[in-house]
Design a protein around this motif. Structure first.
Motif, mmCIF file in Angstrom:
data_model
loop_
_atom_site.group_PDB
_atom_site.id
_atom_site.type_symbol
_atom_site.label_atom_id
_atom_site.label_comp_id
_atom_site.label_asym_id
_atom_site.label_seq_id
_atom_site.Cartn_x
_atom_site.Cartn_y
_atom_site.Cartn_z
ATOM 1 N N GLY A 1 0.805 -1.264 -0.049
ATOM 2 C CA GLY A 1 0.150 0.105 0.165
ATOM 3 C C GLY A 1 0.852 1.347 -0.120
ATOM 4 O O GLY A 1 2.151 1.055 -0.057
ATOM 5 N N SER A 2 0.246 2.394 -0.089
ATOM 6 C CA SER A 2 0.837 3.821 -0.102
ATOM 7 C C SER A 2 0.246 4.623 1.207
ATOM 8 O O SER A 2 -0.915 4.482 1.581
ATOM 9 N N ASN B 1 5.245 4.538 -1.353
ATOM 10 C CA ASN B 1 4.865 3.426 -2.041
ATOM 11 C C ASN B 1 5.418 2.122 -1.983
ATOM 12 O O ASN B 1 6.345 2.068 -1.203
ATOM 13 N N ASN B 2 4.226 1.129 -2.272
ATOM 14 C CA ASN B 2 5.021 -0.351 -2.238
ATOM 15 C C ASN B 2 5.602 -0.461 -0.512
ATOM 16 O O ASN B 2 6.598 -0.878 -0.399
ATOM 17 N N THR C 1 9.349 9.135 -1.705
ATOM 18 C CA THR C 1 9.635 10.523 -2.279
ATOM 19 C C THR C 1 9.493 11.749 -1.406
ATOM 20 O O THR C 1 8.262 11.761 -0.815
ATOM 21 N N ARG D 1 0.861 9.095 2.483
ATOM 22 C CA ARG D 1 1.522 10.298 2.435
ATOM 23 C C ARG D 1 1.714 11.053 3.664
ATOM 24 O O ARG D 1 0.627 11.309 4.271
ATOM 25 N N GLN E 1 5.958 10.795 0.371
ATOM 26 C CA GLN E 1 5.180 9.935 -0.277
ATOM 27 C C GLN E 1 5.774 8.517 -0.222
ATOM 28 O O GLN E 1 6.952 8.546 -0.524
ATOM 29 N N ARG F 1 10.923 3.970 -3.729
ATOM 30 C CA ARG F 1 9.733 3.533 -3.299
ATOM 31 C C ARG F 1 9.189 4.968 -2.552
ATOM 32 O O ARG F 1 7.966 5.295 -2.504
#
Length: 127
Positions: free
Chosen positions: A16-17, A84-85, A69, A19, A82, A67
């Protein structure tokens, strides 16, 4: 006074992600480099990512490259991460931090060189 307030952490499944945000106040945000750190239970605090005052200079820990940022909104006085994964090993409390006077970008991941920390936000990656 200088204040950093993190938010956005929660429970998320692997892959999942999320922020994360870090709201800054009490200082001129765009004068300073700023970093994300994290700490898992029973482990030392580790550097995740750093961004220069202008946003041009960026570095990541090897474990998150490709992955995560890091970015910043200088007019809005906010730092972002951010993610991700996400993996279970990304679990921990995530902090934003401001460097102290002895800080250099080549040592951005050394937590003892930071003077100001937020309270942290919990990220849990689990199915």
């Amino acid at each position: 006074q200088l204040q950093l307030v993190e938010s956005g952490g929660e429970l998320v499944q692997p892959g999942g992600s999320l922020r994360l945000s870090c709201a800054a106040s009490g200082f001129t945000f765009d004068f300073y480099a700023i970093s994300w750190f994290r700490q898992a239970p029973g482990r030392e605090r580790e550097g995740v990512a750093y961004i220069s005052s202008s946003g041009v200079g960026i570095s990541y820990a090897d474990s998150v490259k490709g992955r995560f940022t890091i970015s910043r909104d200088n007019p809005g006085n906010t730092l972002y991460l951010q993610m991700n994964n996400l993996k279970p090993e990304d679990t921990g409390v995530y902090y934003c931090a401001l460097p102290g006077y002895q800080w250099t970008s080549s040592r951005w991941d050394e937590s003892n060189l930071y003077d100001t920390w937020g309270q942290g936000t919990q990220v849990t990656v689990s199915s």
